[in-house]
Scaffold this active site. Structure first.
Site, mmCIF file in Angstrom:
data_model
loop_
_atom_site.group_PDB
_atom_site.id
_atom_site.type_symbol
_atom_site.label_atom_id
_atom_site.label_comp_id
_atom_site.label_asym_id
_atom_site.label_seq_id
_atom_site.Cartn_x
_atom_site.Cartn_y
_atom_site.Cartn_z
ATOM 1 C CB SER A 148 -5.038 -5.925 -1.727
ATOM 2 O OG SER A 148 -5.785 -7.175 -1.753
ATOM 3 C CE1 TYR A 161 -0.428 -8.884 -2.495
ATOM 4 C CE2 TYR A 161 -2.585 -9.140 -1.481
ATOM 5 C CZ TYR A 161 -1.727 -8.583 -2.378
ATOM 6 O OH TYR A 161 -2.276 -7.870 -3.483
#
Length: 263
Positions: A148, A161
């Site tokens: 990501s 994350y």
């Protein structure tokens, strides 16, 4: 007619998180390119069965394999299952993932860090380790880690994350060097906001609830729309194809040139 990018003999691809969202799009895309697909999933049995049916309708073989990738023994079982039912995997795509809760470091329980790291980073490690003996023995082996742009931005209120994706990328780059002598390709795809169920939840978080779905940001997105799962899948398809025969150790962002700042 859509071009088939994989031109070697029929390959077996293991896709984690393959029942929904980005993983599902990758699984279907690779099936179109001539791969048989192992769809790993954690909870949604119906979604996994539907994805398998769609893959089979494309003329490919497919199996659904339920397991959580944060468990090493479970990953070993996943791979053995794939070998027995489809054959040795020569493509591994780790796209399974979960979101963090959006709290500051001060307010984040360490259990959440462990859970998110487990799925993203430890899961990538377990799957790669279990598959490496088959990958290096294949005419062409590929690992693609779906990361990501969060690993670039390292925005506030997302430490689990951010940490997990950064660790996953470190793993991928390490593997690219370790497996280079065996002719195995290892690459990273790093999407921005994608129009999926997880993307919808992220949209609600980054807009403080003002927008409920990622598609609600289309007018403000590059090229007139928030990234679609197929657009991520197409990059993965390229990376495991003959068109990328000399590509390894790279990270491709699929963000339209924009970060996740939408305010």
């Amino acid at each position: 007619m859509e071009p088939r990018l994989v031109t070697v003999d029929r390959r077996v691809a293991l896709v984690s998180g393959g029942s929904r969202g980005i993983g599902r799009a990758i699984a279907l895309g690779l099936a179109k390119d001539g791969c048989d697909i192992a769809v790993n999933f954690r909870r949604d049995v119906d979604a996994a069965a539907a994805t398998v049916s769609e893959i089979e309708a494309l003329g490919a073989r497919a199996v659904a394999v339920q397991a959580s990738v944060d468990d090493e023994a479970a990953c070993n079982e996943i791979v053995q299952n794939v070998v027995e039912k489809l054959g040795p995997p020569s493509v591994v795509v780790h796209s399974g993932g979960i979101a963090s809760s959006g709290r500051s470091v001060l307010d984040t329980d360490f259990a959440e860090v462990q859970r998110v790291m487990g799925v993203h980073a430890y899961g990538g490690f377990h799957l790669a380790k279990a598959c490496i003996p088959y990958l290096v023995d294949s005419p062409r082996g590929d690992i693609v880690m779906v990361s990501s742009i969060a690993a670039d931005e390292l925005a506030a209120n997302g430490s689990p994350y951010n940490m997990a994706k950064a660790a996953l990328e470190a793993l991928a780059m390490t593997l690219s060097k370790e497996l280079l002598p065996y002719g195995t390709h290892v690459n990273i795809v790093a999407p921005g906001l994608v129009s999926t169920e997880m993307g919808d939840r992220l949209t609600q978080a980054i807009t403080r609830g003002k927008v409920k779905e990622a598609a609600g940001l289309d007018a403000r997105a590059p090229f007139g729309h928030v990234c679609h799962p197929d657009e991520v899948a197409d990059v993965v398809r390229f990376l495991v194809s003959d068109a990328a025969s000399y590509v390894s150790g790279v990270r491709i962002k699929v963000s339209g040139g924009l970060g996740n700042r939408w305010d």
